[in-house]
Design a protein around this motif. Structure first.
Motif, PDB file in Angstrom:
ATOM      1  N   ASP A   1       5.023  75.862  39.966  1.00 42.72           N
ATOM      2  CA  ASP A   1       4.371  77.155  40.112  1.00 42.72           C
ATOM      3  C   ASP A   1       3.822  77.274  41.527  1.00 42.72           C
ATOM      4  OD1 ASP A   1       3.206  79.591  39.652  1.00 42.72           O
ATOM      5  OD2 ASP A   1       1.496  78.783  38.550  1.00 42.72           O
ATOM      6  N   LEU A   2       4.506  78.041  42.362  1.00 43.09           N
ATOM      7  CA  LEU A   2       4.073  78.208  43.747  1.00 43.09           C
ATOM      8  C   LEU A   2       2.738  78.941  43.836  1.00 43.09           C
ATOM      9  CD1 LEU A   2       4.782  77.838  46.730  1.00 43.09           C
ATOM     10  CD2 LEU A   2       5.890  80.063  46.636  1.00 43.09           C
TER      11      LEU A   2
ATOM     12  N   PRO B   1      -6.029  81.104  45.118  1.00 41.89           N
ATOM     13  CA  PRO B   1      -7.218  80.512  44.488  1.00 41.89           C
ATOM     14  C   PRO B   1      -7.219  80.772  42.984  1.00 41.89           C
ATOM     15  CG  PRO B   1      -7.843  81.937  46.326  1.00 41.89           C
ATOM     16  CD  PRO B   1      -6.376  82.110  46.111  1.00 41.89           C
ATOM     17  N   SER B   2      -7.827  79.865  42.239  1.00 44.53           N
ATOM     18  CA  SER B   2      -7.782  79.980  40.778  1.00 44.53           C
ATOM     19  C   SER B   2      -8.554  81.193  40.267  1.00 44.53           C
ATOM     20  CB  SER B   2      -8.341  78.715  40.145  1.00 44.53           C
ATOM     21  OG  SER B   2      -9.663  78.515  40.575  1.00 44.53           O
ATOM     22  N   HIS B   3      -9.492  81.699  41.028  1.00 46.49           N
ATOM     23  CA  HIS B   3     -10.287  82.845  40.578  1.00 46.49           C
ATOM     24  C   HIS B   3      -9.868  84.131  41.293  1.00 46.49           C
ATOM     25  CE1 HIS B   3     -12.198  81.079  44.094  1.00 46.49           C
ATOM     26  NE2 HIS B   3     -12.622  82.284  44.373  1.00 46.49           N
TER      27      HIS B   3
ATOM     28  N   LYS C   1      -4.277  86.386  40.181  1.00 48.92           N
ATOM     29  CA  LYS C   1      -4.087  85.556  38.992  1.00 48.92           C
ATOM     30  C   LYS C   1      -4.662  86.232  37.748  1.00 48.92           C
ATOM     31  CE  LYS C   1      -3.346  81.003  40.689  1.00 48.92           C
ATOM     32  NZ  LYS C   1      -3.615  79.611  40.511  1.00 48.92           N
ATOM     33  N   ILE C   2      -5.776  86.913  37.904  1.00 50.90           N
ATOM     34  CA  ILE C   2      -6.363  87.626  36.770  1.00 50.90           C
ATOM     35  C   ILE C   2      -5.426  88.743  36.317  1.00 50.90           C
ATOM     36  CG2 ILE C   2      -8.294  89.080  36.056  1.00 50.90           C
ATOM     37  CD1 ILE C   2     -10.021  87.419  38.043  1.00 50.90           C
TER      38      ILE C   2
ATOM     39  N   THR D   1       7.682  86.707  37.372  1.00 52.29           N
ATOM     40  CA  THR D   1       8.691  86.184  38.279  1.00 52.29           C
ATOM     41  C   THR D   1       9.824  85.452  37.578  1.00 52.29           C
ATOM     42  OG1 THR D   1       7.282  84.290  38.653  1.00 52.29           O
ATOM     43  CG2 THR D   1       7.190  86.043  40.265  1.00 52.29           C
ATOM     44  N   PRO D   2       9.612  84.757  36.438  1.00 55.55           N
ATOM     45  CA  PRO D   2      10.758  84.080  35.832  1.00 55.55           C
ATOM     46  C   PRO D   2      11.693  85.069  35.149  1.00 55.55           C
ATOM     47  CG  PRO D   2       8.814  83.720  34.511  1.00 55.55           C
ATOM     48  CD  PRO D   2       8.380  84.444  35.741  1.00 55.55           C
TER      49      PRO D   2
END
Length: 126
Positions: A52-53, A59-61, A65-66, A90-91
């Motif tokens: 997972d690029l 950043p995780s937050h 990502k949310i 993306t997949p």
């Protein structure tokens, strides 16, 4: 005085170590090599390639990502072919179509044409 005592002690230690190494050369040649190979292979097995690029660069937050987790929960990839997928995933195989309406027109009035295009693409991919 202290310097001479330290020098003699260090010299005698190095002399004893050298004689021990010269009496047992096979042990001092093979054991360090075997330990190096063992610990080296053990350390290499701990490393895994990251698939997972996004995990590496975002950043995780972060807001991206949310939003992606929200899109994944609303539009899972295992839905039937009759429903539209989110292009945030993306997949998998997907395409993009850019639709334009004449100036002053509403793009939502072309909804039937959009659904026909989607059905044609889904029918041709299966």
């Amino acid at each position: 005085m202290l310097r001479q005592v330290l020098r003699r002690g260090l010299q005698s230690f190095c002399h004893r170590l050298g004689s021990c190494v010269s009496r047992h050369p096979v042990f001092f040649l093979t054991v360090p090599a075997v330990l190096t190979i063992t610990f080296g292979l053990g350390a290499l097995n701990r490393f895994q390639p990251e698939g997972d690029l996004e995990r590496l660069v975002a950043p995780s937050h972060s807001l991206a990502k949310i939003e992606r987790s929200l899109a994944s929960s609303l539009f899972p990839l295992d839905q039937s072919k009759s429903q539209l997928y989110s292009d945030l995933h993306t997949p998998g195989r997907y395409g993009r179509v850019i639709l334009l309406s004449p100036p002053g027109d509403n793009i939502l009035l072309q909804a039937e044409g959009i659904l026909q295009t989607h059905r044609a693409v889904c029918a041709s991919s299966s």
